[in-house]
Design a protein around this motif. Structure first.
Motif, PDB file in Angstrom:
ATOM      1  N   THR A  86      -9.203  -5.324   9.845  1.00  0.00           N
ATOM      2  CA  THR A  86      -8.259  -5.600  10.232  1.00  0.00           C
ATOM      3  C   THR A  86      -7.393  -4.934   8.867  1.00  0.00           C
ATOM      4  OG1 THR A  86      -7.963  -7.744   9.630  1.00  0.00           O
ATOM      5  CG2 THR A  86      -8.985  -6.692  11.441  1.00  0.00           C
ATOM      6  N   GLY A  87      -5.598  -5.385   9.642  1.00  0.00           N
ATOM      7  CA  GLY A  87      -4.934  -4.612   8.936  1.00  0.00           C
ATOM      8  C   GLY A  87      -4.028  -3.424   8.391  1.00  0.00           C
ATOM      9  N   GLY A  88      -5.125  -2.444   9.546  1.00  0.00           N
ATOM     10  CA  GLY A  88      -4.732  -0.837   9.574  1.00  0.00           C
ATOM     11  C   GLY A  88      -3.305  -0.702  10.343  1.00  0.00           C
ATOM     12  N   SER A  89      -2.239   0.474  10.253  1.00  0.00           N
ATOM     13  CA  SER A  89      -1.429   0.452  10.993  1.00  0.00           C
ATOM     14  C   SER A  89      -1.184   2.107  11.024  1.00  0.00           C
ATOM     15  CB  SER A  89      -0.021   0.149  10.117  1.00  0.00           C
ATOM     16  OG  SER A  89       0.003   1.506   9.241  1.00  0.00           O
ATOM     17  N   ALA A  90      -0.973   2.802  11.676  1.00  0.00           N
ATOM     18  CA  ALA A  90      -0.110   3.911  12.100  1.00  0.00           C
ATOM     19  C   ALA A  90      -0.337   5.312  11.476  1.00  0.00           C
ATOM     20  CB  ALA A  90       0.317   4.067  12.829  1.00  0.00           C
ATOM     21  N   ASP A  91       0.885   4.280  10.223  1.00  0.00           N
ATOM     22  CA  ASP A  91       0.999   4.878   9.191  1.00  0.00           C
ATOM     23  C   ASP A  91      -0.056   4.763   8.245  1.00  0.00           C
ATOM     24  OD1 ASP A  91       3.529   6.024   9.941  1.00  0.00           O
ATOM     25  OD2 ASP A  91       4.508   4.380   9.615  1.00  0.00           O
ATOM     26  N   LYS A  92      -0.962   3.587   8.159  1.00  0.00           N
ATOM     27  CA  LYS A  92      -1.521   3.046   7.231  1.00  0.00           C
ATOM     28  C   LYS A  92      -2.897   2.694   7.667  1.00  0.00           C
ATOM     29  CE  LYS A  92       2.318   2.293   3.754  1.00  0.00           C
ATOM     30  NZ  LYS A  92       2.842   0.721   3.430  1.00  0.00           N
ATOM     31  N   PRO A  93      -2.901   3.551   7.782  1.00  0.00           N
ATOM     32  CA  PRO A  93      -5.378   3.229   8.744  1.00  0.00           C
ATOM     33  C   PRO A  93      -6.148   1.537   8.114  1.00  0.00           C
ATOM     34  CG  PRO A  93      -4.818   5.653   8.216  1.00  0.00           C
ATOM     35  CD  PRO A  93      -3.881   5.037   8.139  1.00  0.00           C
ATOM     36  N   THR A 114      -4.697  -0.199  -4.882  1.00  0.00           N
ATOM     37  CA  THR A 114      -4.213  -1.141  -3.386  1.00  0.00           C
ATOM     38  C   THR A 114      -4.091  -0.114  -1.793  1.00  0.00           C
ATOM     39  OG1 THR A 114      -2.304  -2.194  -2.608  1.00  0.00           O
ATOM     40  CG2 THR A 114      -1.708   0.184  -4.034  1.00  0.00           C
ATOM     41  N   GLY A 115      -4.793  -0.604  -1.211  1.00  0.00           N
ATOM     42  CA  GLY A 115      -5.185  -0.145   0.133  1.00  0.00           C
ATOM     43  C   GLY A 115      -5.313  -1.570   0.977  1.00  0.00           C
ATOM     44  N   VAL A 116      -6.075  -0.844   2.387  1.00  0.00           N
ATOM     45  CA  VAL A 116      -6.834  -1.435   3.170  1.00  0.00           C
ATOM     46  C   VAL A 116      -8.281  -1.023   3.796  1.00  0.00           C
ATOM     47  CG1 VAL A 116      -5.572  -1.803   6.227  1.00  0.00           C
ATOM     48  CG2 VAL A 116      -3.924  -0.654   4.474  1.00  0.00           C
ATOM     49  N   ALA A 117      -8.613  -2.053   2.557  1.00  0.00           N
ATOM     50  CA  ALA A 117     -10.052  -1.869   3.234  1.00  0.00           C
ATOM     51  C   ALA A 117     -10.853  -2.024   4.941  1.00  0.00           C
ATOM     52  CB  ALA A 117     -11.280  -2.831   2.381  1.00  0.00           C
ATOM     53  N   GLY A 118     -10.239  -3.284   5.269  1.00  0.00           N
ATOM     54  CA  GLY A 118     -10.384  -3.324   6.696  1.00  0.00           C
ATOM     55  C   GLY A 118     -11.098  -4.856   7.080  1.00  0.00           C
ATOM     56  N   VAL A 153       0.973  -1.321   0.018  1.00  0.00           N
ATOM     57  CA  VAL A 153      -0.392  -0.095  -0.089  1.00  0.00           C
ATOM     58  C   VAL A 153       1.227   0.915  -0.674  1.00  0.00           C
ATOM     59  CG1 VAL A 153      -1.858   0.824   1.049  1.00  0.00           C
ATOM     60  CG2 VAL A 153      -1.862  -1.021   0.983  1.00  0.00           C
ATOM     61  N   SER A 154       1.358   1.333  -0.611  1.00  0.00           N
ATOM     62  CA  SER A 154       1.923   3.013  -1.478  1.00  0.00           C
ATOM     63  C   SER A 154       2.110   3.250  -2.776  1.00  0.00           C
ATOM     64  CB  SER A 154       3.678   2.325  -0.934  1.00  0.00           C
ATOM     65  OG  SER A 154       3.725   1.483  -2.612  1.00  0.00           O
ATOM     66  N   GLU A 155       2.605   4.755  -2.778  1.00  0.00           N
ATOM     67  CA  GLU A 155       2.867   5.000  -3.916  1.00  0.00           C
ATOM     68  C   GLU A 155       3.347   4.664  -5.765  1.00  0.00           C
ATOM     69  OE1 GLU A 155       4.147   7.909  -7.899  1.00  0.00           O
ATOM     70  OE2 GLU A 155       4.900   6.817  -5.057  1.00  0.00           O
ATOM     71  N   PRO A 156       5.007   4.243  -4.761  1.00  0.00           N
ATOM     72  CA  PRO A 156       5.573   3.662  -5.685  1.00  0.00           C
ATOM     73  C   PRO A 156       4.923   2.835  -6.597  1.00  0.00           C
ATOM     74  CG  PRO A 156       7.087   3.976  -4.113  1.00  0.00           C
ATOM     75  CD  PRO A 156       5.607   4.301  -2.998  1.00  0.00           C
ATOM     76  N   VAL A 157       3.805   1.317  -5.095  1.00  0.00           N
ATOM     77  CA  VAL A 157       3.664   0.241  -5.818  1.00  0.00           C
ATOM     78  C   VAL A 157       2.027   0.592  -6.810  1.00  0.00           C
ATOM     79  CG1 VAL A 157       2.482  -2.003  -4.901  1.00  0.00           C
ATOM     80  CG2 VAL A 157       4.504  -1.193  -4.418  1.00  0.00           C
ATOM     81  N   ALA A 158       1.471   1.378  -6.561  1.00  0.00           N
ATOM     82  CA  ALA A 158       0.287   1.961  -7.191  1.00  0.00           C
ATOM     83  C   ALA A 158       0.629   2.440  -8.372  1.00  0.00           C
ATOM     84  CB  ALA A 158      -0.592   3.065  -6.344  1.00  0.00           C
ATOM     85  N   ARG A 159       1.800   3.367  -8.833  1.00  0.00           N
ATOM     86  CA  ARG A 159       2.689   3.502 -10.199  1.00  0.00           C
ATOM     87  C   ARG A 159       2.799   2.691 -10.930  1.00  0.00           C
ATOM     88  NH1 ARG A 159       4.104   7.993 -11.685  1.00  0.00           N
ATOM     89  NH2 ARG A 159       4.083   9.309  -9.841  1.00  0.00           N
ATOM     90  N   ALA A 160       3.931   1.390 -10.240  1.00  0.00           N
ATOM     91  CA  ALA A 160       3.875   0.722 -10.768  1.00  0.00           C
ATOM     92  C   ALA A 160       2.791  -0.630 -11.480  1.00  0.00           C
ATOM     93  CB  ALA A 160       4.692  -0.899  -9.966  1.00  0.00           C
ATOM     94  N   MET A 161       1.828  -0.943 -10.758  1.00  0.00           N
ATOM     95  CA  MET A 161       0.555  -1.442 -11.070  1.00  0.00           C
ATOM     96  C   MET A 161       0.029  -0.961 -12.362  1.00  0.00           C
ATOM     97  SD  MET A 161      -1.006  -2.193  -6.955  1.00  0.00           S
ATOM     98  CE  MET A 161      -2.233  -3.071  -7.373  1.00  0.00           C
ATOM     99  N   ALA A 162       0.115  -0.064 -11.883  1.00  0.00           N
ATOM    100  CA  ALA A 162      -0.620   0.670 -13.491  1.00  0.00           C
ATOM    101  C   ALA A 162      -0.151   0.242 -14.295  1.00  0.00           C
ATOM    102  CB  ALA A 162      -0.977   2.249 -12.748  1.00  0.00           C
ATOM    103  N   GLU A 163       0.913   1.066 -14.111  1.00  0.00           N
ATOM    104  CA  GLU A 163       2.064   0.502 -15.887  1.00  0.00           C
ATOM    105  C   GLU A 163       2.061  -0.376 -16.042  1.00  0.00           C
ATOM    106  OE1 GLU A 163       5.167   5.368 -14.891  1.00  0.00           O
ATOM    107  OE2 GLU A 163       5.335   2.360 -13.885  1.00  0.00           O
ATOM    108  N   GLY A 164       2.299  -1.571 -14.723  1.00  0.00           N
ATOM    109  CA  GLY A 164       2.497  -2.614 -15.422  1.00  0.00           C
ATOM    110  C   GLY A 164       1.123  -3.124 -16.296  1.00  0.00           C
TER     111      GLY A 164
END
Length: 164
Positions: free
Chosen positions: A109-116, A103-107, A78-89
């Motif tokens: 569970t699975g969230g964190s302080a940085d990526k709730p 790419t994300g955290v729908a819940g 769940v990050s900018e570089p991965v989202a970009r690479a997924m779209a380009e791929g």
């Protein structure tokens, strides 16, 4: 509200792609194919919807879309570089000229302080130009996924230069 698809959104997207003679593809993680499903709910979508990649696992992102495993290890799925690479791929591994990736955290569970829960990275690749955006959505799992689908398609339409 960001949650529901506007009645004409898919038709407007279809029209914008068909005017250009383009196909689109999706690369989905947290939505598990809901964006592709929304597109293909429209009769005649085979004229503009080329394929969808459901890459829920990190291995699938690497194997199907060519996202480097080292990129995922360094930044997280769940990050900018991965989202970009997924779209380009998605564009590179299809016959599409336009793609959306999520790419994300729908819940819940699975969230964190940085990526709730509710954190979603979007990637779009339109005619060779990639762009990304981070959004945080509220609500339960279904609400986060519905808002993700709507935003992904609304922004793709905007990037195609058509009115939303």
């Amino acid at each position: 509200m960001d949650q529901a698809l506007e009645p004409d959104l898919i038709q407007n997207l279809a029209d914008a792609l068909q005017r250009r003679g383009w196909m689109m593809a999706t690369a989905e993680s947290c939505t598990g194919g809901l964006i592709a499903g929304a597109c293909t709910d429209l009769a005649g979508s085979s004229a503009w919807f080329e394929r969808g990649f459901v890459t829920y696992s990190n291995a699938a992102k690497t194997e199907l879309l060519g996202v480097p495993a080292a990129l995922i290890a360094a930044h997280g799925a769940v990050s900018e570089p991965v989202a970009r690479a997924m779209a380009e791929g998605a564009v590179a591994r299809s016959h599409a000229r336009a793609a959306v990736a999520v790419t994300g955290v729908a819940g819940p569970t699975g969230g964190s302080a940085d990526k709730p829960v509710g954190t979603v990275w979007f990637g779009w690749c339109v005619d060779g130009r990639a762009s990304t955006e981070l959004r945080r959505f509220g609500g339960d799992r279904a609400a986060v996924r519905a808002q993700t689908v709507a935003h992904a398609l609304r922004q793709l339409l905007a990037l195609l230069g058509a009115p939303p």
